[in-house]
Design a protein around this motif. Structure first.
Motif, PDB file in Angstrom:
ATOM      1  N   ASP A  87       0.861  -1.142  -0.123  1.00  0.00           N
ATOM      2  CA  ASP A  87      -0.143  -0.177   0.042  1.00  0.00           C
ATOM      3  C   ASP A  87       0.849   1.123   0.104  1.00  0.00           C
ATOM      4  O   ASP A  87       0.582   2.320  -0.572  1.00  0.00           O
ATOM      5  N   ARG A 112       1.383   4.152  -3.013  1.00  0.00           N
ATOM      6  CA  ARG A 112       1.168   5.708  -2.928  1.00  0.00           C
ATOM      7  C   ARG A 112       2.118   6.706  -3.279  1.00  0.00           C
ATOM      8  O   ARG A 112       1.926   7.784  -3.042  1.00  0.00           O
ATOM      9  N   TYR A 132       3.092  10.414   4.228  1.00  0.00           N
ATOM     10  CA  TYR A 132       2.536   9.138   3.881  1.00  0.00           C
ATOM     11  C   TYR A 132       1.823   8.524   5.083  1.00  0.00           C
ATOM     12  O   TYR A 132       1.009   7.385   4.904  1.00  0.00           O
ATOM     13  N   GLN A 142      -1.164   7.832   7.565  1.00  0.00           N
ATOM     14  CA  GLN A 142      -2.936   7.829   7.496  1.00  0.00           C
ATOM     15  C   GLN A 142      -3.225   8.623   8.691  1.00  0.00           C
ATOM     16  O   GLN A 142      -2.946   8.581   9.752  1.00  0.00           O
TER      17      GLN A 142
END
Length: 108
Positions: free
Chosen positions: A5, A9, A94, A96
């Motif tokens: 993931d 990104r 980066y 969340q």
């Protein structure tokens, strides 16, 4: 967030040099891998998981990042930690947001 993931990104991930990848993997291991300290073998495992060729001498990259001014990795008896300003920078770029983490956990 998985390593896959994370790399998805970052559009320029393939173009990052080893020093930048090592710092990025150390950050991911601290934040998402629950590793307060990392060893070169931990970062080498990140390369393996992503099927990326690691640097020939991972240890020399760690020593170089620890000896730079300002230091980018901090060494202790337990291993290495990413220096705070670099960790904060990666989190800003980066990491969340809390709401995204909550939604992700609901979907799991």
């Amino acid at each position: 967030m998985t390593l896959e993931d994370l790399t998805r990104r970052i559009p320029s991930f393939a173009g990052l040099n080893h020093a930048e990848k090592i710092k990025l993997f150390a950050w991911w291991l601290h934040v998402y891998g629950s590793k307060p300290h990392v060893q070169p073998r931990d970062v080498a495992q990140c390369y393996a998981v992503l099927s990326i060729a690691p640097p020939a001498d991972m240890g020399s990259f760690f020593r170089s990042l620890e000896q730079r001014s300002p230091k980018q990795l901090l060494k202790s008896a337990a291993g290495y930690r990413l220096e705070r300003q670099f960790a904060d920078s990666f989190t800003e770029r980066y990491g969340q947001r809390d709401a995204a983490v909550h939604v992700e956990n609901l979907l799991l």
